[in-house]
Structures are given as C-alpha cells and as structure tokens.
Scaffold this motif. Sequence first.
Motif, PDB file in Angstrom:
ATOM      1  N   GLU A  49       0.966  -1.259  -0.008  1.00  0.00           N
ATOM      2  CA  GLU A  49       0.149   0.062  -0.122  1.00  0.00           C
ATOM      3  C   GLU A  49       0.718   1.346   0.068  1.00  0.00           C
ATOM      4  OE1 GLU A  49      -3.424   0.485  -0.386  1.00  0.00           O
ATOM      5  OE2 GLU A  49      -3.332  -1.663  -0.896  1.00  0.00           O
ATOM      6  N   SER A  50       2.041   1.240   0.325  1.00  0.00           N
ATOM      7  CA  SER A  50       2.963   2.214   0.659  1.00  0.00           C
ATOM      8  C   SER A  50       3.505   2.674  -0.780  1.00  0.00           C
ATOM      9  CB  SER A  50       4.066   1.967   1.450  1.00  0.00           C
ATOM     10  OG  SER A  50       4.970   0.890   0.765  1.00  0.00           O
ATOM     11  N   LEU A  51       3.400   1.913  -1.771  1.00  0.00           N
ATOM     12  CA  LEU A  51       4.027   2.296  -3.115  1.00  0.00           C
ATOM     13  C   LEU A  51       3.337   3.215  -3.937  1.00  0.00           C
ATOM     14  CD1 LEU A  51       6.320   1.328  -4.786  1.00  0.00           C
ATOM     15  CD2 LEU A  51       4.718  -0.130  -5.933  1.00  0.00           C
ATOM     16  N   LEU A  52       3.902   4.298  -3.965  1.00  0.00           N
ATOM     17  CA  LEU A  52       3.290   5.590  -4.895  1.00  0.00           C
ATOM     18  C   LEU A  52       4.025   5.353  -6.229  1.00  0.00           C
ATOM     19  CD1 LEU A  52       3.990   8.289  -2.078  1.00  0.00           C
ATOM     20  CD2 LEU A  52       1.774   7.122  -2.732  1.00  0.00           C
ATOM     21  N   SER A  53       5.152   5.067  -6.573  1.00  0.00           N
ATOM     22  CA  SER A  53       5.525   5.584  -7.948  1.00  0.00           C
ATOM     23  C   SER A  53       6.851   4.067  -8.384  1.00  0.00           C
ATOM     24  CB  SER A  53       6.398   6.486  -8.073  1.00  0.00           C
ATOM     25  OG  SER A  53       7.741   7.005  -7.228  1.00  0.00           O
ATOM     26  N   ILE A  54       6.799   4.077  -9.406  1.00  0.00           N
ATOM     27  CA  ILE A  54       7.869   2.984 -10.122  1.00  0.00           C
ATOM     28  C   ILE A  54       8.381   3.851 -11.198  1.00  0.00           C
ATOM     29  CG2 ILE A  54       8.195   0.867 -11.175  1.00  0.00           C
ATOM     30  CD1 ILE A  54       5.458  -0.123 -10.143  1.00  0.00           C
ATOM     31  N   ALA A  55       9.864   3.795 -11.237  1.00  0.00           N
ATOM     32  CA  ALA A  55      10.634   4.318 -12.266  1.00  0.00           C
ATOM     33  C   ALA A  55      11.238   3.453 -13.107  1.00  0.00           C
ATOM     34  CB  ALA A  55      11.435   5.572 -11.898  1.00  0.00           C
ATOM     35  N   LYS A  68      -2.440  -2.365 -14.127  1.00  0.00           N
ATOM     36  CA  LYS A  68      -2.536  -2.758 -12.616  1.00  0.00           C
ATOM     37  C   LYS A  68      -1.995  -1.764 -11.605  1.00  0.00           C
ATOM     38  CE  LYS A  68      -0.859  -6.208  -9.341  1.00  0.00           C
ATOM     39  NZ  LYS A  68       0.190  -7.387  -9.082  1.00  0.00           N
ATOM     40  N   CYS A  69      -0.871  -1.020 -12.097  1.00  0.00           N
ATOM     41  CA  CYS A  69      -0.414   0.048 -11.160  1.00  0.00           C
ATOM     42  C   CYS A  69      -1.416   1.445 -11.413  1.00  0.00           C
ATOM     43  CB  CYS A  69       0.899   0.356 -11.707  1.00  0.00           C
ATOM     44  SG  CYS A  69       2.169  -0.765 -11.643  1.00  0.00           S
ATOM     45  N   ALA A  70      -1.793   1.591 -12.484  1.00  0.00           N
ATOM     46  CA  ALA A  70      -2.880   2.636 -12.824  1.00  0.00           C
ATOM     47  C   ALA A  70      -3.924   2.602 -11.747  1.00  0.00           C
ATOM     48  CB  ALA A  70      -3.304   2.945 -14.141  1.00  0.00           C
ATOM     49  N   GLU A  71      -4.576   1.213 -11.667  1.00  0.00           N
ATOM     50  CA  GLU A  71      -5.557   0.992 -11.020  1.00  0.00           C
ATOM     51  C   GLU A  71      -5.563   1.195  -9.407  1.00  0.00           C
ATOM     52  OE1 GLU A  71      -8.936   0.173 -11.702  1.00  0.00           O
ATOM     53  OE2 GLU A  71      -8.469   0.406 -13.787  1.00  0.00           O
ATOM     54  N   LYS A  72      -4.313   1.017  -9.175  1.00  0.00           N
ATOM     55  CA  LYS A  72      -4.062   1.261  -7.582  1.00  0.00           C
ATOM     56  C   LYS A  72      -3.202   2.562  -7.410  1.00  0.00           C
ATOM     57  CE  LYS A  72      -2.528  -3.490  -6.835  1.00  0.00           C
ATOM     58  NZ  LYS A  72      -3.474  -3.633  -5.491  1.00  0.00           N
ATOM     59  N   GLY A  73      -3.452   3.492  -8.430  1.00  0.00           N
ATOM     60  CA  GLY A  73      -2.739   4.706  -8.269  1.00  0.00           C
ATOM     61  C   GLY A  73      -1.449   5.117  -8.279  1.00  0.00           C
ATOM     62  N   ILE A  74      -0.630   4.003  -8.693  1.00  0.00           N
ATOM     63  CA  ILE A  74       0.706   3.898  -8.795  1.00  0.00           C
ATOM     64  C   ILE A  74       1.231   4.636 -10.153  1.00  0.00           C
ATOM     65  CG2 ILE A  74       3.041   2.594  -8.562  1.00  0.00           C
ATOM     66  CD1 ILE A  74       1.078   0.520  -7.005  1.00  0.00           C
ATOM     67  N   VAL A  75       1.969   5.493 -10.001  1.00  0.00           N
ATOM     68  CA  VAL A  75       2.619   6.449 -11.140  1.00  0.00           C
ATOM     69  C   VAL A  75       3.798   5.747 -11.586  1.00  0.00           C
ATOM     70  CG1 VAL A  75       3.221   8.506 -12.057  1.00  0.00           C
ATOM     71  CG2 VAL A  75       1.479   8.455 -10.505  1.00  0.00           C
ATOM     72  N   VAL A  76       3.885   4.942 -12.914  1.00  0.00           N
ATOM     73  CA  VAL A  76       4.983   4.542 -13.393  1.00  0.00           C
ATOM     74  C   VAL A  76       5.527   5.325 -14.579  1.00  0.00           C
ATOM     75  CG1 VAL A  76       5.667   2.506 -14.962  1.00  0.00           C
ATOM     76  CG2 VAL A  76       3.817   2.317 -13.466  1.00  0.00           C
ATOM     77  N   PHE A  77       6.849   5.799 -14.372  1.00  0.00           N
ATOM     78  CA  PHE A  77       7.714   6.787 -15.097  1.00  0.00           C
ATOM     79  C   PHE A  77       8.694   5.807 -16.022  1.00  0.00           C
ATOM     80  CE2 PHE A  77       6.967   8.746 -10.990  1.00  0.00           C
ATOM     81  CZ  PHE A  77       6.417  10.221 -11.693  1.00  0.00           C
ATOM     82  N   ASN A  78       9.056   6.245 -17.107  1.00  0.00           N
ATOM     83  CA  ASN A  78      10.267   5.923 -17.866  1.00  0.00           C
ATOM     84  C   ASN A  78      11.156   6.904 -18.095  1.00  0.00           C
ATOM     85  OD1 ASN A  78       8.810   7.089 -19.829  1.00  0.00           O
ATOM     86  ND2 ASN A  78       8.908   5.549 -21.334  1.00  0.00           N
ATOM     87  N   THR A  79      12.108   6.767 -18.802  1.00  0.00           N
ATOM     88  CA  THR A  79      13.105   7.933 -19.019  1.00  0.00           C
ATOM     89  C   THR A  79      13.504   8.119 -20.643  1.00  0.00           C
ATOM     90  OG1 THR A  79      14.989   6.401 -18.691  1.00  0.00           O
ATOM     91  CG2 THR A  79      14.497   7.455 -16.839  1.00  0.00           C
ATOM     92  N   LYS A 290      11.829  11.513  -7.207  1.00  0.00           N
ATOM     93  CA  LYS A 290      12.111  12.535  -6.098  1.00  0.00           C
ATOM     94  C   LYS A 290      11.073  13.602  -6.211  1.00  0.00           C
ATOM     95  CE  LYS A 290      15.513  15.881  -4.372  1.00  0.00           C
ATOM     96  NZ  LYS A 290      15.548  15.218  -3.027  1.00  0.00           N
ATOM     97  N   VAL A 291      10.985  14.268  -7.550  1.00  0.00           N
ATOM     98  CA  VAL A 291      10.111  15.307  -7.694  1.00  0.00           C
ATOM     99  C   VAL A 291       8.477  14.957  -7.389  1.00  0.00           C
ATOM    100  CG1 VAL A 291       9.038  17.073  -9.533  1.00  0.00           C
ATOM    101  CG2 VAL A 291      11.579  16.702  -9.436  1.00  0.00           C
ATOM    102  N   TYR A 292       8.233  13.813  -7.949  1.00  0.00           N
ATOM    103  CA  TYR A 292       6.854  13.296  -7.550  1.00  0.00           C
ATOM    104  C   TYR A 292       6.751  13.174  -6.182  1.00  0.00           C
ATOM    105  CZ  TYR A 292       2.829  10.353  -7.350  1.00  0.00           C
ATOM    106  OH  TYR A 292       1.396   9.791  -7.160  1.00  0.00           O
ATOM    107  N   LEU A 293       7.328  12.342  -5.322  1.00  0.00           N
ATOM    108  CA  LEU A 293       7.180  12.110  -3.873  1.00  0.00           C
ATOM    109  C   LEU A 293       7.178  13.408  -3.327  1.00  0.00           C
ATOM    110  CD1 LEU A 293       9.639   9.215  -3.441  1.00  0.00           C
ATOM    111  CD2 LEU A 293       7.046   9.113  -3.622  1.00  0.00           C
ATOM    112  N   GLU A 294       8.019  14.379  -3.588  1.00  0.00           N
ATOM    113  CA  GLU A 294       7.880  15.771  -2.691  1.00  0.00           C
ATOM    114  C   GLU A 294       7.144  16.702  -3.100  1.00  0.00           C
ATOM    115  OE1 GLU A 294      12.034  17.152  -3.015  1.00  0.00           O
ATOM    116  OE2 GLU A 294      13.022  15.220  -1.879  1.00  0.00           O
ATOM    117  N   THR A 295       6.737  16.690  -4.442  1.00  0.00           N
ATOM    118  CA  THR A 295       5.615  17.814  -4.912  1.00  0.00           C
ATOM    119  C   THR A 295       4.492  17.110  -5.497  1.00  0.00           C
ATOM    120  OG1 THR A 295       6.634  17.689  -7.299  1.00  0.00           O
ATOM    121  CG2 THR A 295       7.779  19.012  -5.489  1.00  0.00           C
ATOM    122  N   GLY A 296       4.218  15.780  -6.016  1.00  0.00           N
ATOM    123  CA  GLY A 296       3.233  15.383  -6.766  1.00  0.00           C
ATOM    124  C   GLY A 296       3.225  15.442  -8.135  1.00  0.00           C
ATOM    125  N   ASN A 297       4.055  16.401  -8.748  1.00  0.00           N
ATOM    126  CA  ASN A 297       4.260  16.737 -10.014  1.00  0.00           C
ATOM    127  C   ASN A 297       4.659  15.467 -10.928  1.00  0.00           C
ATOM    128  OD1 ASN A 297       3.393  19.439  -9.811  1.00  0.00           O
ATOM    129  ND2 ASN A 297       5.518  20.013  -9.874  1.00  0.00           N
TER     130      ASN A 297
END
Length: 384
Positions: A49-55, A68-79, A290-297
């Motif tokens: 439940e703690s997981l907020l993002s995957i990069a 599956k991540c989207a349904e849990k509100g987990i934001v997935v990033f790539n580079t 880092k930006v997502y965790l600290e600002t939500g952006n």
Amino acid sequence: MSYTIKTLNKIAKTGLDKFGEGYTIADDAANPDGILLRSASMHEMEFPESLLSIARAGAGVNNIPTDKCAEKGIVVFNTPGANANAVKELAITSMLISSRKIVDGINWANGLTQDVAKEVEKGKAQFVGPEIEGKVLGVIGLGAIGVLIANAAVNLGMEVLGYDPFISVDAAWGLSRAVKKATDLKTIFEKADYITLHIPYNAQTKGTLNAEAFAQMKKGVRVINLSRGELVNDDDILAAIEAGTVGGYVTDFPNEKMINKPGVITIPHLGASTPESEDNCAHMAAMQTKVYLETGNIRNSVNFPNCEMPLSGVQRITVAHKNIPNMVGQISTALADAQINIKDMINKSRGDYAYTILDLESVSSEESIAKIKAIEGVLRVRVI
C-alpha cells in the motif's frame, strides 16, 4: 518527510545520489514509497500500500504491469531520451556492419593460422559490401532516438525518409529539414535501402515487419531492430533473407531462431549499454521519482498524464482518478463543504485515467480528505 526507495536492479550511483537526505535506499525494503528498476520483471509482484511510484531506468516498460499500477494509483515513469545517443550510435554501427560484412570478415580472419597476409589478400573479396553514403534510410518512429538517427544519417550523406504519424512537437523541432516525410509505411518499404525501427512494442505494432511488409521492400534491404524483437516476425524475415529480399538483419534481441543464421547479426541487447546511458537513465529516473514524491508533479509517466504546477498555498493535495465526468466538481465540492479555498488547481487526463493537483489556502481536514477518497473513481489521494 522521509521516503524509502527500493531498487530491483543495480542502478548507477550517480542517479541514486540525487535523492539526498531524507531518503533510505535498499534492495530489500519491505514498504517502499518508490521503486527503481531496469529490466527486472514486476508482473508477479504484489505491491504494498505504501508504493506510490515505479521508475524504469530506460524507455521500455514491458516488464511493468502499468494498467495494474494505474488501478492502484501508482505512477509509472520511464526515461525517454536518456539512452538516445547510445542507441543512435549502435544504429549507425548496425548499418555499417550489415553492409560491409565486417563481422563475417573478422570471424574469418580470426580463423587464419598461416600465411595470414597472403590469405587476407586472396580472401577479402568475399566480404565486399556497399557504402551507406547516398543510400536511402527509412526511420520508422521519430521519437528521441529516431530523430537523432535521422539527423546523423543526413550528416553521413544519406537520404532519409521518416515515418511517424504521432510525432511530438519537440521531436519535430529537433528533426533536420533534410529529413523527408513518409506518409505511410509503404513509402518506406518501397524506397529504403536501410530500415531502422524505433517504435514501442504493443498489440498494434507486433509484427510490424512481416511477410506482407517484406514483399513490398527493395531487394537487398538491410533491416535494423534495436527497439523490440517482437516488432519483426522471425519466421518471415528469415524467409525474406533466404529469398534475397532482405540483404541483412541486425537485431539487438537474440533468440533461438536468430542465432547463427546467415544474413543475421545478433547483438546481445547492447542498445543502452554505455556508462553514459546508464548514468543518464538513473539520474532521470531518480529525479522524476524525487519530484513526484516531494511535490506530486508528474513528468514522463506512461500510465498517467504529465501534470505539473508550481507549489503555492499552504497545502497540496493530489488525486489520481478515473477519467470520468464531474470528478473535479466532486473534489472541489468536498473541499468547499469544509470551507477550504483552492488557491490553484490543474487537471490532466490520459486515456482512462486522470490526475488533479490542488493547492489550498488552508490545511484540509481529515473529513474532507475522507470525502475525496470516497468518491467513486478515485484511485489514490495524497496530502503533501
């Protein structure tokens, strides 16, 4: 505020160092706020439940269950673009080695045991191959990588055709004016001496190069695939090589069908295998997290829209939710009922999902946050 980051692969230290104070980084973290990985598969993982993002420190995210991540509100990033130069250089290399029979020549030369200089002069004719200058390169996919390859090929004296019906404004700005637009794949197939693929792999792009495509190509065309193995039908390209339609195939994705086949050069997935690329990907993945965790952006997410707003107000609330009517209205009402004013707000959508950032003039109440969480279609609410 402190955060925990879990790593599933070795991530370059230059990237991890970007997190700084307040972050704990471990490969065995039980309840991480964020995960950084490269190629590790997450399809069988259970997400805390703690997981907020995957990069993903790389462009492809086939190893991550993004829906599956989207349904849990987990934001997935790539580079995207972080490994672009590395892939560009390998693509140019691939064109050269597919033309000049360099790999075959090296292997042959290494097998010589006596009178080497004499045997080289006698045998070198079997490795003759064409130059790339003046030839036509077809680039399928004009993202960060495709643009760099197209521009480099122009500078090498090639005529370049580019095909991408979804080209971004930023990519278009970076593309050389010498690159000619192909309005369809058929144009690429009929005119190109070399074809290089730089598109994502999904249900629509699987087998983009197949028997039907090869039948339209110029005889002797060289095909470069540094994107995903499944974009090319293995059986069909082997048949096209045997028929002489395809003069050479370079793939960064060896499998049992491809290895040790005449006309095929298999590279062991080296597209992004440079220290510069690994550092760039790690840096980008870490900073997005880092930006997502600290600002939500959100920037460079693959399952939620890009959504950024400067911090203002006393408190920030972010809401990941389904892209359905009246969501913003319901969220605003929950805050208004608690006499909380919104100083600034932004809402963006992408397909089935949307994301809302609200900066408030006063601190929200637990009751108002509970009301937002209870709205049908809300996936996750964060208070920052």
